[in-house]
Scaffold this motif. Sequence first.
Motif, short mmCIF file in Angstrom:
data_model
loop_
_atom_site.label_atom_id
_atom_site.label_comp_id
_atom_site.label_asym_id
_atom_site.label_seq_id
_atom_site.Cartn_x
_atom_site.Cartn_y
_atom_site.Cartn_z
N MET A 1 0.84 -1.19 0.00
CA MET A 1 0.00 0.00 0.00
C MET A 1 0.89 1.25 0.00
N ILE A 2 0.37 2.29 -0.63
CA ILE A 2 1.09 3.55 -0.76
C ILE A 2 0.19 4.66 -0.21
N ARG A 3 0.75 5.50 0.62
CA ARG A 3 -0.02 6.65 1.12
C ARG A 3 0.21 7.86 0.23
N TYR A 4 -0.90 8.55 -0.03
CA TYR A 4 -0.87 9.80 -0.77
C TYR A 4 -1.68 10.84 -0.02
N MET A 5 -1.26 12.09 -0.15
CA MET A 5 -2.08 13.20 0.30
C MET A 5 -2.69 13.81 -0.96
N VAL A 6 -4.00 13.85 -1.00
CA VAL A 6 -4.75 14.48 -2.09
C VAL A 6 -5.10 15.88 -1.60
N GLN A 7 -4.55 16.89 -2.25
CA GLN A 7 -4.74 18.26 -1.81
C GLN A 7 -5.67 19.01 -2.76
N LEU A 8 -6.67 19.64 -2.18
CA LEU A 8 -7.67 20.42 -2.92
C LEU A 8 -7.40 21.90 -2.68
N PHE A 9 -7.40 22.69 -3.75
CA PHE A 9 -7.06 24.10 -3.65
C PHE A 9 -8.23 25.00 -4.02
N GLY A 10 -8.21 26.20 -3.48
CA GLY A 10 -9.13 27.26 -3.83
C GLY A 10 -8.32 28.53 -4.06
N SER A 11 -8.98 29.57 -4.43
CA SER A 11 -8.31 30.84 -4.67
C SER A 11 -8.05 31.54 -3.35
N GLY A 12 -6.80 31.86 -3.08
CA GLY A 12 -6.47 32.60 -1.87
C GLY A 12 -6.93 34.03 -1.94
N THR A 13 -7.03 34.58 -3.14
CA THR A 13 -7.42 35.98 -3.28
C THR A 13 -8.91 36.15 -3.56
N ARG A 14 -9.58 35.09 -4.00
CA ARG A 14 -11.00 35.19 -4.34
C ARG A 14 -11.85 34.19 -3.55
N TRP A 15 -11.38 33.71 -2.43
CA TRP A 15 -12.05 32.66 -1.66
C TRP A 15 -13.51 33.01 -1.41
N ASP A 16 -13.78 34.17 -0.82
CA ASP A 16 -15.16 34.55 -0.49
C ASP A 16 -16.01 34.72 -1.75
N GLU A 17 -15.42 35.28 -2.81
CA GLU A 17 -16.17 35.44 -4.05
C GLU A 17 -16.50 34.09 -4.67
N GLU A 18 -15.55 33.14 -4.61
CA GLU A 18 -15.81 31.80 -5.16
C GLU A 18 -16.94 31.12 -4.40
N ILE A 19 -16.93 31.22 -3.09
CA ILE A 19 -18.00 30.61 -2.29
C ILE A 19 -19.33 31.27 -2.62
N ALA A 20 -19.33 32.59 -2.80
CA ALA A 20 -20.57 33.33 -3.10
C ALA A 20 -21.14 32.95 -4.47
N GLU A 21 -20.32 32.40 -5.37
CA GLU A 21 -20.81 32.01 -6.69
C GLU A 21 -21.72 30.78 -6.63
N TYR A 22 -21.64 30.02 -5.53
CA TYR A 22 -22.48 28.83 -5.38
C TYR A 22 -23.88 29.21 -4.95
N SER A 23 -24.87 28.62 -5.58
CA SER A 23 -26.24 28.73 -5.04
C SER A 23 -26.28 27.79 -3.84
N PRO A 24 -27.26 27.93 -2.96
CA PRO A 24 -27.35 26.98 -1.84
C PRO A 24 -27.41 25.52 -2.31
N GLU A 25 -28.12 25.27 -3.41
CA GLU A 25 -28.22 23.90 -3.93
C GLU A 25 -26.88 23.41 -4.44
N GLN A 26 -26.13 24.26 -5.13
CA GLN A 26 -24.83 23.87 -5.64
C GLN A 26 -23.85 23.59 -4.49
N PHE A 27 -23.91 24.41 -3.45
CA PHE A 27 -23.02 24.19 -2.32
C PHE A 27 -23.35 22.87 -1.63
#
Length: 130
Positions: A1-27
């Motif tokens: 077995m091999i361990r991996y870290m799967v890292q998910l990224f978002g925008s550091g400069t647009r974090w709040d704007e990216e979250i605001a782009e989601y409708s409640p259903e999409q989120f």
Amino acid sequence: MIRYMVQLFGSGTRWDEEIAEYSPEQFRAMVAHMGRINKDLAAAGELVEARGLAGPAKVLSVRARDGEPPLVTEGTHDGRETLLAGYWVVDVASAQRAIEIAARVSAAPGPGDSHNFPVELHEVPAQPPH
């Protein structure tokens, strides 16, 4: 077995704007997608750990200073555009399986058909490199 870290990224400069782009259903759909991944990985015995992280407003950078208190600043140490948003540590049979998991994470639903989040894989060696 091999361990991996799967890292998910978002925008550091647009974090709040990216979250605001989601409708409640999409989120809710995105959160449900991540929950299904966690459930499936746990059922397969591949999940070691998974966490979503707070946004850039909660990031502190710390730097040791010889003989002085550490230097603590708000935000990333280099003001980069991307920010680690969450991660999984998985224990899998092959690199191909880790790639499959990363692709599934990347394909999370978001505004539009799919957000296709940027995802990185990092092997976690069993022993420190020499």
